[in-house]
Design an enzyme around this catalytic site. Structure first.
Site, PDB file in Angstrom:
ATOM      1  N   LYS A  44     -32.429 -82.240  -3.691  1.00  0.00           N
ATOM      2  CA  LYS A  44     -31.560 -81.821  -2.598  1.00  0.00           C
ATOM      3  C   LYS A  44     -30.087 -82.110  -2.840  1.00  0.00           C
ATOM      4  O   LYS A  44     -29.241 -81.620  -2.091  1.00  0.00           O
ATOM      5  CB  LYS A  44     -32.010 -82.442  -1.279  1.00  0.00           C
ATOM      6  CG  LYS A  44     -33.424 -82.090  -0.856  1.00  0.00           C
ATOM      7  CD  LYS A  44     -33.728 -80.609  -0.724  1.00  0.00           C
ATOM      8  CE  LYS A  44     -32.882 -79.889   0.267  1.00  0.00           C
ATOM      9  NZ  LYS A  44     -33.523 -78.628   0.740  1.00  0.00           N
TER      10      LYS A  44
HETATM   11  N1  PMP Z   1     -39.601 -82.257  -2.137  1.00  0.00           N
HETATM   12  C1  PMP Z   1     -38.908 -83.149  -1.425  1.00  0.00           C
HETATM   13  C2  PMP Z   1     -39.198 -84.596  -1.624  1.00  0.00           C
HETATM   14  C3  PMP Z   1     -37.935 -82.712  -0.507  1.00  0.00           C
HETATM   15  O1  PMP Z   1     -37.238 -83.618   0.207  1.00  0.00           O
HETATM   16  C4  PMP Z   1     -37.725 -81.328  -0.340  1.00  0.00           C
HETATM   17  C5  PMP Z   1     -36.690 -80.837   0.640  1.00  0.00           C
HETATM   18  N2  PMP Z   1     -37.051 -80.876   1.980  1.00  0.00           N
HETATM   19  C6  PMP Z   1     -38.500 -80.429  -1.080  1.00  0.00           C
HETATM   20  C7  PMP Z   1     -39.412 -80.934  -1.989  1.00  0.00           C
HETATM   21  C8  PMP Z   1     -38.427 -78.930  -0.884  1.00  0.00           C
HETATM   22  O2  PMP Z   1     -37.230 -78.350  -1.274  1.00  0.00           O
HETATM   23  P1  PMP Z   1     -36.624 -77.097  -0.508  1.00  0.00           P
HETATM   24  O3  PMP Z   1     -36.011 -77.587   0.767  1.00  0.00           O
HETATM   25  O4  PMP Z   1     -35.593 -76.576  -1.465  1.00  0.00           O
HETATM   26  O5  PMP Z   1     -37.695 -76.119  -0.229  1.00  0.00           O
END
Ligand code: PMP
Length: 326
Positions: A44
């Site tokens: 992120k």
């Molecule tokens: N894995 C973790 C640990 C996250 O914090 C997030 C973000 N919420 C994601 C995966 C998924 O990423 P995205 O928001 O880009 O879909």
């Protein structure tokens, strides 16, 4: 000379790690983009940087301003680091079900943390909506709005995906990722499909999330629940609009936990639960494609953030999720 300029210059350009045992077992290259090595510790950081840069460019975030977000954790951590590095205030609204480590870290990083009850998105007191309202009431403040702000997916379209393309010389057969906001899945999928429409783009989905059913039946429907954090959702966010989903793989929590412990024991990699979902799904895709293929996924964040849950044997036993076969 090889230097990076401060925190901002250190976001991205992460290694692509070949997971040796899983690659040997499947006869495929199972490759994990090491996003846990970003300076704020997760995938992120990229979204947070692109969202702030976009707001600065549009003139809506001025010196001394405040960045507000409703976040399950990692986006808030990335934003808090960046606010320190760039001289902004940071206000994070977070559901009270999230791990204590993440909350403590946000406060340590200087963010103001507002804990709210975990209620569904349709409820006006959902953490995302609270964040939007708070930002609107403040002067010189932006709502990062990671779910529907497409600067999020642009981060992955402009950085993660070109890095993957370059690191593999364009020899990707499949791309697999779970969806929280969808920024990572969408940005990488849009880029890879432009480069080669044959690349198989697959959603990894935990129970309690609606994308598996969406891909299989066209309907957003979820069943069950999951211990995973930061992934799973029940709607098509702006970041996901117009993005192909060639297939979906659903992974249960036991499979995820087993995989996380295998990555630790076999590879020495201490990673979080969303990575367990991603890698388990990448293995399933590799088995379906057969030997000789290259499958890329995301190693989203490190396991240190989950010591009280995923890496706590008592907590796992209470959930009936003691690692098996590892
Ligand atoms: N894995 C973790 C640990 C996250 O914090 C997030 C973000 N919420 C994601 C995966 C998924 O990423 P995205 O928001 O880009 O879909």
């Amino acid at each position: 000379m090889d230097m990076r300029d401060g925190f901002v210059g250190t976001v991205g350009q992460t290694p692509l790690i070949r997971l040796r045992r899983l690659s040997e077992e499947t006869g495929c290259d199972i490759l994990g983009k090491a996003e846990f090595l970003n300076p704020g510790g997760s995938v992120k950081d990229r979204a947070a940087l692109w969202i702030i840069n976009d707001a600065e460019r549009r003139g809506v975030l001025k010196p001394g301003g405040t960045v507000v977000e409703g976040t399950a954790g990692n986006t808030g951590i990335g934003l808090a680091h960046l606010c320190k590095a760039k001289g902004y205030r940071c206000l994070i609204v977070i559901p009270d079900t999230q791990s204590q480590e993440k909350i403590d870290l946000l406060r340590l990083l200087g963010a103001e943390v507002k804990l709210v009850p975990a209620v569904p998105y349709r409820d006006p007191n959902n953490y995302v909506k609270v964040a939007g309202r708070l930002a609107a009431e403040m002067e010189n403040a932006i709502w990062a709005n990671q779910f529907d702000n497409v600067a999020n997916r642009l981060a992955h379209y402009e950085s993660t995906a070109p890095e993957i393309w370059q690191q593999t010389d364009g020899t990707v057969d499949a791309w697999v990722a779970a969806i929280g906001t969808g920024g990572t899945y969408a940005g990488v999928t849009l880029y890879l499909k432009e480069k080669n429409p044959q690349i198989h783009c697959v959603v990894a989905d935990p129970y309690g999330s609606a994308y598996y059913s969406y891909v299989k039946t066209g309907e957003l429907h979820s069943e069950g629940s999951s211990i995973t954090e930061g992934i799973g959702n029940s709607r098509i966010t702006a970041n996901l609009e117009g993005v192909s989903m060639d297939d979906a793989v659903r992974i249960d929590d036991q499979t995820c936990v087993n995989l996380v412990y295998r990555l630790l024991n076999e590879e020495g990699l201490l990673l979080g639960s969303s990575t367990g979902i991603n890698v388990a799904a990448a293995v399933a895709v590799a088995r379906k494609l057969g030997p000789g293929h290259r499958v890329v996924t995301i190693l989203c964040d490190g396991g240190g953030r989950y010591q009280s849950r995923l890496f706590n044997p008592t907590w796992l036993a209470e959930k009936g999720l003691t690692p098996q076969g590892v």
